[in-house]
Design a protein around this motif. Structure first.
Motif, PDB file in Angstrom:
ATOM      1  N   ARG A 181       0.861  -1.182   0.000  1.00 55.86           N
ATOM      2  CA  ARG A 181       0.000   0.000   0.000  1.00 55.86           C
ATOM      3  C   ARG A 181       0.898   1.233   0.000  1.00 55.86           C
ATOM      4  NH1 ARG A 181      -2.250   2.821   4.976  1.00 55.86           N
ATOM      5  NH2 ARG A 181      -3.795   4.303   4.203  1.00 55.86           N
ATOM      6  N   LYS A 182       0.628   2.160  -0.914  1.00 54.19           N
ATOM      7  CA  LYS A 182       1.386   3.399  -1.026  1.00 54.19           C
ATOM      8  C   LYS A 182       0.445   4.580  -0.832  1.00 54.19           C
ATOM      9  CE  LYS A 182       4.931   0.905  -2.269  1.00 54.19           C
ATOM     10  NZ  LYS A 182       6.163   0.782  -1.460  1.00 54.19           N
ATOM     11  N   PHE A 183       0.900   5.621  -0.162  1.00 50.04           N
ATOM     12  CA  PHE A 183       0.016   6.743   0.108  1.00 50.04           C
ATOM     13  C   PHE A 183       0.822   8.014   0.352  1.00 50.04           C
ATOM     14  CE2 PHE A 183       1.032   4.499   3.963  1.00 50.04           C
ATOM     15  CZ  PHE A 183       1.319   5.484   4.894  1.00 50.04           C
ATOM     16  N   VAL A 184       0.141   9.141   0.179  1.00 49.22           N
ATOM     17  CA  VAL A 184       0.750  10.444   0.431  1.00 49.22           C
ATOM     18  C   VAL A 184       0.545  10.769   1.905  1.00 49.22           C
ATOM     19  CG1 VAL A 184       0.755  12.891  -0.139  1.00 49.22           C
ATOM     20  CG2 VAL A 184       0.288  11.198  -1.929  1.00 49.22           C
ATOM     21  N   THR A 185       1.620  10.806   2.665  1.00 50.24           N
ATOM     22  CA  THR A 185       1.499  11.059   4.097  1.00 50.24           C
ATOM     23  C   THR A 185       0.991  12.476   4.332  1.00 50.24           C
ATOM     24  OG1 THR A 185       3.797  11.791   4.267  1.00 50.24           O
ATOM     25  CG2 THR A 185       3.377   9.473   4.631  1.00 50.24           C
ATOM     26  N   SER A 195      -6.885   0.191  12.211  1.00 47.66           N
ATOM     27  CA  SER A 195      -6.798   0.688  13.583  1.00 47.66           C
ATOM     28  C   SER A 195      -7.205   2.143  13.683  1.00 47.66           C
ATOM     29  CB  SER A 195      -5.361   0.548  14.098  1.00 47.66           C
ATOM     30  OG  SER A 195      -4.488   1.366  13.336  1.00 47.66           O
ATOM     31  N   GLY A 196      -7.392   2.802  12.523  1.00 41.41           N
ATOM     32  CA  GLY A 196      -7.754   4.204  12.514  1.00 41.41           C
ATOM     33  C   GLY A 196      -6.562   5.127  12.500  1.00 41.41           C
ATOM     34  N   ALA A 197      -5.348   4.578  12.501  1.00 37.65           N
ATOM     35  CA  ALA A 197      -4.131   5.392  12.500  1.00 37.65           C
ATOM     36  C   ALA A 197      -3.464   5.329  11.145  1.00 37.65           C
ATOM     37  CB  ALA A 197      -3.168   4.893  13.576  1.00 37.65           C
ATOM     38  N   THR A 198      -2.732   6.361  10.815  1.00 37.90           N
ATOM     39  CA  THR A 198      -1.981   6.382   9.571  1.00 37.90           C
ATOM     40  C   THR A 198      -0.626   5.742   9.780  1.00 37.90           C
ATOM     41  OG1 THR A 198      -3.049   8.431   8.903  1.00 37.90           O
ATOM     42  CG2 THR A 198      -1.016   7.869   7.790  1.00 37.90           C
ATOM     43  N   PRO A 199      -0.210   4.770   8.948  1.00 36.90           N
ATOM     44  CA  PRO A 199       1.090   4.117   9.108  1.00 36.90           C
ATOM     45  C   PRO A 199       2.229   5.118   8.978  1.00 36.90           C
ATOM     46  CG  PRO A 199      -0.292   2.953   7.537  1.00 36.90           C
ATOM     47  CD  PRO A 199      -0.962   4.250   7.829  1.00 36.90           C
TER      48      PRO A 199
END
Length: 209
Positions: A181-185, A195-199
């Protein structure tokens, strides 16, 4: 903005999942409506050794577009309620695709709000089922080429490496440990983790299994 050509999609799936971040997805509807979203979250899926991928057991009538040339849309119905959009990757004959998990609304927001029945822009495209509904993407777009005049990607500034995060994929039970999974922090438009938290963001390079 400049449209992305065929060469862009001809790269390994995990790399494509990262390079898609920041790019603009465009849907030009028959009605003349144009909706656009900036990609802020993706997930990679591979036919070889990835039990969460629809193609890991081989080609079927459902997944055959995943084995076709890259740069096409693979659309499927998830849990009987949402259509999800994937961009086919890898060379023809090798199954791979990148799930579009979240976008930032860019254009046609009033139509997205009508479809999503909310005025909260952070809720319009913050999930794979939400973004297809907002864009008006569905089963009619199965196999659609991103080199045509209905759906395409537009070039945009690359997301800085230090702002690209990596985590295990979300909402799957098989091959769940793969960090694809890739995402823009920091983007308020990404979906939530279980868990509702951002990795935490990765520090350098691409991770793989």
């Amino acid at each position: 903005m400049k449209r992305l050509g065929a060469d862009f999609y001809q790269m390994p799936t995990i790399l494509l999942a990262e390079r898609l971040l920041g790019k603009i997805f465009v849907h030009h509807e028959a009605s003349g409506r144009v909706t656009k979203g900036r990609i802020v979250e993706t997930e990679a899926y591979l036919g070889d050794g990835d039990e969460a991928c629809h193609a890991w057991r081989g080609m079927t009538e459902r997944n055959h577009v995943m084995f076709g040339p890259p740069g096409h849309l693979y659309i499927y119905f998830s849990y009987g309620c949402h259509y999800l959009a994937n961009i086919v990757s890898e060379q023809e004959g090798i199954a791979g695709a990148v799930l579009l998990r979240a976008m930032e609304p860019i254009e046609g927001i009033e139509w997205m709000q009508e479809r999503r029945k909310t005025t909260d822009e952070r809720a319009l495209m913050s999930g794979p089922g939400k973004l297809t509904q907002a864009l008006g993407i569905g089963p009619a777009h199965y196999g659609e080429s991103l080199l045509g005049d209905i759906c395409w990607l537009e070039e945009a500034p690359e997301v800085p490496m230090e702002l690209i995060g990596t985590s295990p994929r979300i909402g799957i039970s098989r091959s769940a440990e793969l960090p694809w999974r890739k995402f823009v922090t920091g983007s308020p438009h990404i979906s939530k983790t279980q868990s509702g938290a951002t990795p935490k963001k990765r520090k350098k390079g691409l991770e793989s299994s």
